[in-house]
Design an enzyme around this catalytic site. Structure first.
Site, PDB file in Angstrom:
ATOM      1  N   LYS A 144     -39.490  99.759  48.960  1.00  0.00           N
ATOM      2  CA  LYS A 144     -38.938 100.988  48.459  1.00  0.00           C
ATOM      3  C   LYS A 144     -40.343 101.921  48.391  1.00  0.00           C
ATOM      4  CE  LYS A 144     -36.517 103.892  45.572  1.00  0.00           C
ATOM      5  NZ  LYS A 144     -35.494 104.285  44.700  1.00  0.00           N
ATOM      6  N   GLU A 147     -28.843  95.315  45.545  1.00  0.00           N
ATOM      7  CA  GLU A 147     -29.962  96.409  46.221  1.00  0.00           C
ATOM      8  C   GLU A 147     -31.135  95.429  46.937  1.00  0.00           C
ATOM      9  OE1 GLU A 147     -29.544  99.504  46.100  1.00  0.00           O
ATOM     10  OE2 GLU A 147     -27.958  99.878  44.666  1.00  0.00           O
ATOM     11  N   ASN A 187     -30.003 104.406  51.796  1.00  0.00           N
ATOM     12  CA  ASN A 187     -28.431 104.718  51.566  1.00  0.00           C
ATOM     13  C   ASN A 187     -27.715 103.695  52.217  1.00  0.00           C
ATOM     14  OD1 ASN A 187     -28.813 106.789  49.464  1.00  0.00           O
ATOM     15  ND2 ASN A 187     -28.887 108.348  51.092  1.00  0.00           N
ATOM     16  N   HIS A 237     -24.280 102.755  50.612  1.00  0.00           N
ATOM     17  CA  HIS A 237     -24.198 103.607  49.681  1.00  0.00           C
ATOM     18  C   HIS A 237     -22.936 104.854  49.944  1.00  0.00           C
ATOM     19  CE1 HIS A 237     -27.347 101.875  47.753  1.00  0.00           C
ATOM     20  NE2 HIS A 237     -27.253 102.579  46.701  1.00  0.00           N
ATOM     21  N   HIS A 297     -20.243 104.738  47.357  1.00  0.00           N
ATOM     22  CA  HIS A 297     -20.079 105.684  46.456  1.00  0.00           C
ATOM     23  C   HIS A 297     -18.482 106.064  46.579  1.00  0.00           C
ATOM     24  CE1 HIS A 297     -24.341 107.212  46.275  1.00  0.00           C
ATOM     25  NE2 HIS A 297     -24.244 106.374  45.512  1.00  0.00           N
ATOM     26  N   ARG A 306     -36.283 108.576  54.084  1.00  0.00           N
ATOM     27  CA  ARG A 306     -35.597 107.916  52.703  1.00  0.00           C
ATOM     28  C   ARG A 306     -33.906 107.382  52.719  1.00  0.00           C
ATOM     29  NH1 ARG A 306     -38.541 109.478  46.963  1.00  0.00           N
ATOM     30  NH2 ARG A 306     -37.126 108.333  45.479  1.00  0.00           N
ATOM     31  N   ARG A 355     -43.345 121.023  30.552  1.00  0.00           N
ATOM     32  CA  ARG A 355     -43.250 121.150  32.040  1.00  0.00           C
ATOM     33  C   ARG A 355     -44.145 119.904  32.680  1.00  0.00           C
ATOM     34  NH1 ARG A 355     -45.012 126.502  30.671  1.00  0.00           N
ATOM     35  NH2 ARG A 355     -43.327 127.889  30.595  1.00  0.00           N
ATOM     36  N   GLU A 363     -37.568 113.216  49.863  1.00  0.00           N
ATOM     37  CA  GLU A 363     -36.207 112.918  50.630  1.00  0.00           C
ATOM     38  C   GLU A 363     -35.792 113.811  51.773  1.00  0.00           C
ATOM     39  OE1 GLU A 363     -33.011 111.962  48.031  1.00  0.00           O
ATOM     40  OE2 GLU A 363     -32.182 110.440  49.342  1.00  0.00           O
ATOM     41  N   LYS A 423     -37.437 109.494  41.677  1.00  0.00           N
ATOM     42  CA  LYS A 423     -36.034 110.326  41.563  1.00  0.00           C
ATOM     43  C   LYS A 423     -35.584 110.435  40.021  1.00  0.00           C
ATOM     44  CE  LYS A 423     -33.028 110.219  44.868  1.00  0.00           C
ATOM     45  NZ  LYS A 423     -32.481 109.907  46.104  1.00  0.00           N
ATOM     46  N   HIS A 450     -21.972  99.611  40.302  1.00  0.00           N
ATOM     47  CA  HIS A 450     -22.551 100.471  41.173  1.00  0.00           C
ATOM     48  C   HIS A 450     -22.944  99.335  42.347  1.00  0.00           C
ATOM     49  CE1 HIS A 450     -25.236 102.995  43.722  1.00  0.00           C
ATOM     50  NE2 HIS A 450     -26.283 102.266  43.492  1.00  0.00           N
TER      51      HIS A 450
HETATM   52  N1  LIG Z   1     -33.609 107.008  40.249  1.00  0.00           N
HETATM   53  C1  LIG Z   1     -33.352 106.308  41.468  1.00  0.00           C
HETATM   54  O1  LIG Z   1     -34.123 106.332  42.204  1.00  0.00           O
HETATM   55  C2  LIG Z   1     -32.146 105.564  40.997  1.00  0.00           C
HETATM   56  C3  LIG Z   1     -31.829 104.645  42.078  1.00  0.00           C
HETATM   57  C4  LIG Z   1     -30.656 103.774  42.112  1.00  0.00           C
HETATM   58  C5  LIG Z   1     -29.883 103.775  40.802  1.00  0.00           C
HETATM   59  N2  LIG Z   1     -30.057 104.869  39.887  1.00  0.00           N
HETATM   60  C6  LIG Z   1     -29.298 105.000  38.812  1.00  0.00           C
HETATM   61  O2  LIG Z   1     -29.493 103.781  37.806  1.00  0.00           O
HETATM   62  C7  LIG Z   1     -28.149 103.455  37.282  1.00  0.00           C
HETATM   63  C8  LIG Z   1     -27.813 102.135  37.282  1.00  0.00           C
HETATM   64  O3  LIG Z   1     -28.895 101.324  36.875  1.00  0.00           O
HETATM   65  P1  LIG Z   1     -28.671 100.123  36.004  1.00  0.00           P
HETATM   66  O4  LIG Z   1     -27.664  99.304  36.691  1.00  0.00           O
HETATM   67  O5  LIG Z   1     -29.783  99.586  35.384  1.00  0.00           O
HETATM   68  O6  LIG Z   1     -27.483 100.664  34.579  1.00  0.00           O
HETATM   69  P2  LIG Z   1     -27.877 100.519  33.119  1.00  0.00           P
HETATM   70  O7  LIG Z   1     -28.989 101.388  32.748  1.00  0.00           O
HETATM   71  O8  LIG Z   1     -26.569 101.151  32.562  1.00  0.00           O
HETATM   72  O9  LIG Z   1     -28.006  99.081  32.737  1.00  0.00           O
HETATM   73  C9  LIG Z   1     -26.937  98.230  33.085  1.00  0.00           C
HETATM   74  C10 LIG Z   1     -26.233  97.531  31.662  1.00  0.00           C
HETATM   75  O10 LIG Z   1     -27.391  96.638  31.308  1.00  0.00           O
HETATM   76  C11 LIG Z   1     -27.845  96.799  30.191  1.00  0.00           C
HETATM   77  N3  LIG Z   1     -29.307  96.400  30.004  1.00  0.00           N
HETATM   78  C12 LIG Z   1     -30.355  96.721  30.654  1.00  0.00           C
HETATM   79  N4  LIG Z   1     -31.264  95.764  30.660  1.00  0.00           N
HETATM   80  C13 LIG Z   1     -30.978  94.785  29.906  1.00  0.00           C
HETATM   81  C14 LIG Z   1     -31.355  93.638  29.139  1.00  0.00           C
HETATM   82  N5  LIG Z   1     -32.924  93.049  29.644  1.00  0.00           N
HETATM   83  N6  LIG Z   1     -30.950  92.801  28.663  1.00  0.00           N
HETATM   84  C15 LIG Z   1     -29.542  92.989  28.259  1.00  0.00           C
HETATM   85  N7  LIG Z   1     -28.911  94.073  28.779  1.00  0.00           N
HETATM   86  C16 LIG Z   1     -29.534  95.114  29.539  1.00  0.00           C
HETATM   87  C17 LIG Z   1     -27.661  98.282  30.038  1.00  0.00           C
HETATM   88  O11 LIG Z   1     -27.746  98.460  28.365  1.00  0.00           O
HETATM   89  C18 LIG Z   1     -26.511  98.537  30.455  1.00  0.00           C
HETATM   90  O12 LIG Z   1     -25.276  98.393  29.506  1.00  0.00           O
HETATM   91  C19 LIG Z   1     -27.223 104.852  37.794  1.00  0.00           C
HETATM   92  O13 LIG Z   1     -27.115 105.763  36.846  1.00  0.00           O
HETATM   93  C20 LIG Z   1     -27.683 105.262  38.798  1.00  0.00           C
HETATM   94  O14 LIG Z   1     -27.390 106.410  39.459  1.00  0.00           O
HETATM   95  C21 LIG Z   1     -31.180 105.629  39.917  1.00  0.00           C
HETATM   96 ZN   LIG Z   2     -27.971 101.801  44.711  1.00  0.00          ZN
END
Ligand SMILES: NC(=O)c1ccc[n+]([C@@H]2O[C@H](COP(=O)([O-])OP(=O)(O)OC[C@H]3O[C@@H](n4cnc5c(N)ncnc54)[C@H](O)[C@@H]3O)[C@@H](O)[C@H]2O)c1
Ligand SMILES: [Zn+2]
Ligand SMILES: NC(=O)c1ccc[n+]([C@@H]2O[C@H](COP(=O)([O-])OP(=O)(O)OC[C@H]3O[C@@H](n4cnc5c(N)ncnc54)[C@H](O)[C@@H]3O)[C@@H](O)[C@H]2O)c1
Ligand SMILES: [Zn+2]
Lengths: 373, 373
Positions: free
Chosen positions: A231, A190, A249, A252, A256, A245, A126, A241, A148, A271
């Protein structure tokens, strides 16, 4: 000194508040920074198969030097990992390592790993301690900040999760050097977003300094820190949110829809690229609605072109959706209520606002023109 | 009038505070009570295959009469339902019903359904509204109050979950009439527990009135309401279980060890029966440690015998664990630190306290004597 160039951003959430450290060499300092805040803990490190060979040994060494025993949990890279199956795998491995509520789960990876590991940390016993070591630009400026977490289901992305604030975020800007150019650029969308939402001077700074952000000079640390500040301010105003917040978006809703229309095929659109096109569309649409000057839309488009990001739907390779289908995806999105759509629109660079009553018909004609042209 | 006999217990948790209503005919009033607190919501009702045929139609009718559309989600009965697989099933069905964050998940069942549905409500869209309609005595006096939710894993019971307070608890004391005698009795062990922890007068009330509690007279509503008040007070003092809430574990350290030793085989021992034996052992052990009078232990044992609950390990059918094996299970429990065990012990009826330094060796000799005799 590496330490001199570290910036600290505070996330003001009362007893759930925490520091974001941004700078060089933070991976090597991770153990000391964590031990200072969570004395006596043991750790599980959740990471992925791309990040592990590049950065896991340094992180483990740093933790061990600070007396923190760490169990690595290496998952496949990619969005598919944000699933119930891998959530259960992470949870089982954290429990198998016999970690207690006061121990810590460390996410070392991009947004996928951060979202999954944060969710696991939020539900094992938990709620355990959680630390983010974001390794993608997107994760450093966006997903690691704000608490999040979540996974995807057949019904949609990020529909299941918890709010789980980290105890600390360590954004080592050097680890971004191993990130692919394309992923870096996608994350940069972003960064630009924060300027466009409510920081016109930051956007102007990026127009002047984006090359150094990409190359890894002092502007990179500055840009990531300013993004985290932006942020963190929104999150502090609206942790769960329910209001403001939503400004985050920007770009987005269109973005999306484009991701859905291309079947979440990362080879066609990732993305951040969808967000880039979405931001350009949001500015162009605002101009068309006489809310903002077309010059501002042109300025946004020019910057996206300069950094090499796509800015119009036709920049996406492969067969493109028509206006009707795109609107269908937009309407499926949660931000719909009775024929009126909620969009983030703008009155100019850095002057975004939440528009809750955008007629679907206006969006449709706009998309028709845009896709026709 | 049914309404006259409804008792209300307030759980004082600030903006997360809520009412527990206890009385007759509450199932029929569920729709109105929910609509008054959550106007305009839609609902999913999570329930099990035993409860659904007996009480689901009445609940749905009551919701519909109040204008609340409800989607039933019927899961198998039993502890095995508290798993990742059924969590995912519940989550998927809530999403398939297209419920939003402001809609409500209603748990209509025993502790298994409450724990699972509460967890699902806590993670779908990062937290939906949640209402408990507990249908077992254990759920009415214990599991539905306090916001602990969760599932079991191969590593142990309740190791994964969230704190998710309900918005309302509706304990209809009439639905208990369809509960088996054995399940009712097991739940009663937790009722007696509140008296033994810190309410000596309540324990005396139960000694005088337990027959009416079982039969369903006014003493039933009174006993359930007093139990909820007792639990609500502890929860208000220690929502996230960092201190005092541990008192609620009276009888549970021995009880859990017995459940584990009998392989969680409900045909041999159900949870409340293990708690009954555990409470008797805790009082007897306290007497042996010269903390309390043996007369108090005898009084507890006599009451358990009177209501038909087991009170010593030899009351469990089948092959019994020896003292060493039982201690092994106790030590596996989380409440261990460096050879010293944490137990809830007592100075007499209604005078329990948290003892953090109980020597394992004393427990072992006690168990040897007890199992020998
Ligand atoms: N929680 C939130 O508030 C929030 C906000 C925005 C996005 N997201 C989520 O984040 C995700 C996208 O994040 P992302 O773009 O980082 O995706 P990801 O985690 O898939 O990373 C992108 C790619 O880069 C690689 N990678 C990461 N760091 C690396 C490094 N230093 N060297 C080499 N390769 C590396 C990863 O293995 C992957 O293949 C989505 O699932 C999205 O929904 C969450
Ligand atoms: Zn985003
Ligand atoms: N969350 C908490 O704080 C907390 C506290 C104590 C126990 N628990 C959990 O509660 C669970 C035990 O609860 P339980 O004893 O209610 O178990 P349960 O939910 O399995 O119910 C016991 C049996 O009674 C049946 N039943 C329930 N209501 C009925 C009714 N009105 N008529 C006929 N049959 C009915 C059920 O189908 C089941 O077969 C355990 O999983 C335990 O971990 C949680
Ligand atoms: Zn219990």
């Amino acid at each position: 000194m590496a330490a001199e160039r570290t910036e600290t951003v505070k996330v003001a959430l009362g007893e759930r508040g925490y520091d974001i450290l941004i700078g060089h060499g933070l991976l090597a300092r991770a153990g000391a920074e964590i031990a200072a805040r969570l004395p006596g803990v043991r750790a599980a490190i959740v990471t992925d198969e791309n990040v592990a060979p590049r950065h896991l040994p340094a992180l483990i060494a740093s933790l061990e030097a600070a007396g923190i025993a760490a169990t690595p949990i290496v998952l496949p890279a990619g969005e598919k990992t944000k699933s119930f199956a891998f959530l259960q795998e992470a949870v089982d491995k954290i429990l198998a390592a016999r970690l207690e509520r006061g121990d810590v789960v460390i996410a070392a990876g991009g947004g996928v790993i951060g979202d999954l590991a944060g969710f696991a940390a939020g539900i094992v016993r938990r709620g355990m301690n959680f630390v983010q070591v974001p390794t993608s630009l997107l994760a450093q400026v966006d997903s690691s900040v704000g608490g999040k977490t979540g996974i995807n289901t057949a019904h949609g992305k990020n529909l299941v999760g918890v709010f789980q604030q980290p105890r600390l975020v360590l954004a080592d800007t050097d680890v971004l050097d191993t990130l692919s150019e394309r992923e870096f650029r996608a994350g940069y969308a972003e960064v630009a977003k924060y300027g466009l939402i409510d920081r016109p001077e930051f956007f102007a700074f990026l127009e002047r300094n984006w090359r150094e952000v990409f190359a890894g000079g002092p502007a990179r640390v500055a840009a990531i820190a300013e993004s985290c500040r932006a942020k963190a301010e929104v999150v502090a105003r609206d942790e769960f949110e329910t209001g403001d917040r939503a400004l985050l978006n920007l770009g987005h809703t269109f973005g999306h829809a484009l991701e859905a229309a291309t079947g979440y095929d990362g080879s066609r659109l990732v993305h951040g690229e969808g967000v880039a096109i979405g931001m350009a569309l949001a500015h162009r649409f605002s101009a068309r609605m006489n809310l903002a000057s077309p010059d501002d839309a042109a300025r946004v488009e020019a910057h996206l072109v300069a950094v090499g990001l796509p800015w119009r739907v036709s920049d996406i390779p492969g067969e493109l959706p028509d206006a009707e289908r795109l609107l269908g995806y937009i309407a499926q999105d949660k931000k719909v209520s009775r024929g009126a759509l909620t969009f983030i629109l703008t009155r100019g660079i850095g002057r975004c606002f939440i528009a809750r009553d955008v007629p679907a018909s206006e969006v449709l004609s706009f998309l028709r023109e845009h896709l026709g042209g």
